[in-house]
Design a protein around this motif. Structure first.
Motif, PDB file in Angstrom:
ATOM      1  N   UNK A   1      -7.657  -0.782  -4.724  1.00  0.00           N
ATOM      2  CA  UNK A   1      -6.602   0.142  -4.431  1.00  0.00           C
ATOM      3  C   UNK A   1      -4.957   0.661  -5.910  1.00  0.00           C
ATOM      4  N   UNK A   2      -5.240   0.132  -6.235  1.00  0.00           N
ATOM      5  CA  UNK A   2      -4.659  -0.326  -7.787  1.00  0.00           C
ATOM      6  C   UNK A   2      -5.640   0.733  -8.366  1.00  0.00           C
ATOM      7  N   UNK A   3      -6.904   0.700  -8.571  1.00  0.00           N
ATOM      8  CA  UNK A   3      -7.476   1.379  -9.395  1.00  0.00           C
ATOM      9  C   UNK A   3      -7.582   3.266  -9.047  1.00  0.00           C
ATOM     10  N   UNK A   4      -7.708   3.178  -7.912  1.00  0.00           N
ATOM     11  CA  UNK A   4      -7.878   4.145  -7.298  1.00  0.00           C
ATOM     12  C   UNK A   4      -6.470   5.228  -7.252  1.00  0.00           C
ATOM     13  N   UNK A   5      -5.448   4.317  -6.694  1.00  0.00           N
ATOM     14  CA  UNK A   5      -4.484   5.192  -7.209  1.00  0.00           C
ATOM     15  C   UNK A   5      -4.238   5.374  -8.872  1.00  0.00           C
ATOM     16  N   UNK A   6      -4.052   4.798  -9.361  1.00  0.00           N
ATOM     17  CA  UNK A   6      -4.707   5.511 -10.815  1.00  0.00           C
ATOM     18  C   UNK A   6      -5.207   6.770 -10.565  1.00  0.00           C
ATOM     19  N   UNK A   7      -6.245   6.802 -10.855  1.00  0.00           N
ATOM     20  CA  UNK A   7      -7.417   7.960 -10.314  1.00  0.00           C
ATOM     21  C   UNK A   7      -6.321   9.204  -9.872  1.00  0.00           C
ATOM     22  N   UNK A   8      -5.817   8.616  -9.000  1.00  0.00           N
ATOM     23  CA  UNK A   8      -5.006   9.813  -7.860  1.00  0.00           C
ATOM     24  C   UNK A   8      -4.105  10.344  -9.308  1.00  0.00           C
TER      25      UNK A   8
ATOM     26  N   UNK B   1       0.612  -1.476  -0.544  1.00  0.00           N
ATOM     27  CA  UNK B   1      -0.063   0.351  -0.001  1.00  0.00           C
ATOM     28  C   UNK B   1       1.122   1.184  -0.562  1.00  0.00           C
ATOM     29  N   UNK B   2       1.726   1.145   1.019  1.00  0.00           N
ATOM     30  CA  UNK B   2       2.733   2.419   1.339  1.00  0.00           C
ATOM     31  C   UNK B   2       3.473   2.995  -0.479  1.00  0.00           C
ATOM     32  N   UNK B   3       3.723   1.576  -1.221  1.00  0.00           N
ATOM     33  CA  UNK B   3       4.699   1.599  -2.197  1.00  0.00           C
ATOM     34  C   UNK B   3       4.040   2.493  -3.240  1.00  0.00           C
ATOM     35  N   UNK B   4       2.754   1.864  -3.755  1.00  0.00           N
ATOM     36  CA  UNK B   4       1.188   2.182  -4.347  1.00  0.00           C
ATOM     37  C   UNK B   4       1.287   4.137  -4.026  1.00  0.00           C
ATOM     38  N   UNK B   5       1.225   4.162  -2.516  1.00  0.00           N
ATOM     39  CA  UNK B   5       0.785   5.089  -2.335  1.00  0.00           C
ATOM     40  C   UNK B   5       1.861   6.836  -2.854  1.00  0.00           C
ATOM     41  N   UNK B   6       3.333   6.054  -2.577  1.00  0.00           N
ATOM     42  CA  UNK B   6       4.161   6.911  -3.341  1.00  0.00           C
ATOM     43  C   UNK B   6       4.418   7.376  -4.535  1.00  0.00           C
ATOM     44  N   UNK B   7       3.956   5.927  -5.320  1.00  0.00           N
ATOM     45  CA  UNK B   7       3.872   5.862  -6.974  1.00  0.00           C
ATOM     46  C   UNK B   7       2.896   6.684  -7.544  1.00  0.00           C
ATOM     47  N   UNK B   8       2.028   7.068  -6.303  1.00  0.00           N
ATOM     48  CA  UNK B   8       0.428   7.682  -7.343  1.00  0.00           C
ATOM     49  C   UNK B   8       0.596   9.478  -6.686  1.00  0.00           C
ATOM     50  N   UNK B   9       1.368   9.535  -6.092  1.00  0.00           N
ATOM     51  CA  UNK B   9       1.860  10.936  -5.513  1.00  0.00           C
ATOM     52  C   UNK B   9       3.144  11.756  -6.562  1.00  0.00           C
TER      53      UNK B   9
END
Length: 130
Positions: free
Chosen positions: A87-94, A34-42
């Motif tokens: 969570x992948x879809x949400x991060x891509x939307x971000x 989750x942390x790596x997904x969030x960092x990549x999304x931001x």
């Protein structure tokens, strides 16, 4: 440069040991994911903030930002088609949202091109020894 390499080595060693110890722990691995997904999304957020602070997008072009946007739309489509977790879809939307904001900044600030980039320096280099 040496201190950076030392810090990078220590960081890598510490997290390698922690991961080796906890790699079978589902909470650890899920949290790390989750942390790596969030960092990549931001990743675009610092650019968005910097553009806002400078009120300029010097060095950025509409085609470049459109390329980011198209790439992130492609990633979102892949996640949806492959039925990846939400969570992948949400991060891509971000990421797409950040791309759209940056694209808006490029359009709004396009007339504010007078600000030079930090590495643009037209003066001759100063000698260390005078």
């Amino acid at each position: 440069m040496g201190s950076f390499l030392i810090a990078l080595g220590v960081f890598t060693a510490v997290w390698s040991v922690i991961t080796a110890i906890f790699y079978t722990n589902a909470l650890y691995t899920e949290s790390l994911g989750y942390l790596s997904l969030f960092i990549e999304a931001t990743l675009g957020m610092p650019q968005l903030i910097r553009n806002f602070q400078r009120k300029s997008t010097t060095g950025m072009s509409i085609p470049m930002v459109l390329t980011w946007l198209l790439g992130d739309i492609g990633k979102l489509a892949y996640f949806v088609l492959k039925q990846n977790p939400m969570q992948f879809v949400m991060c891509a939307c971000l990421q797409i949202s950040v791309d759209c904001f940056i694209l808006g900044q490029v359009i709004v600030y396009r007339k504010n091109r007078g600000t030079s980039l930090p590495y643009e320096n037209n003066s001759p280099p100063q000698s260390i020894v005078d």
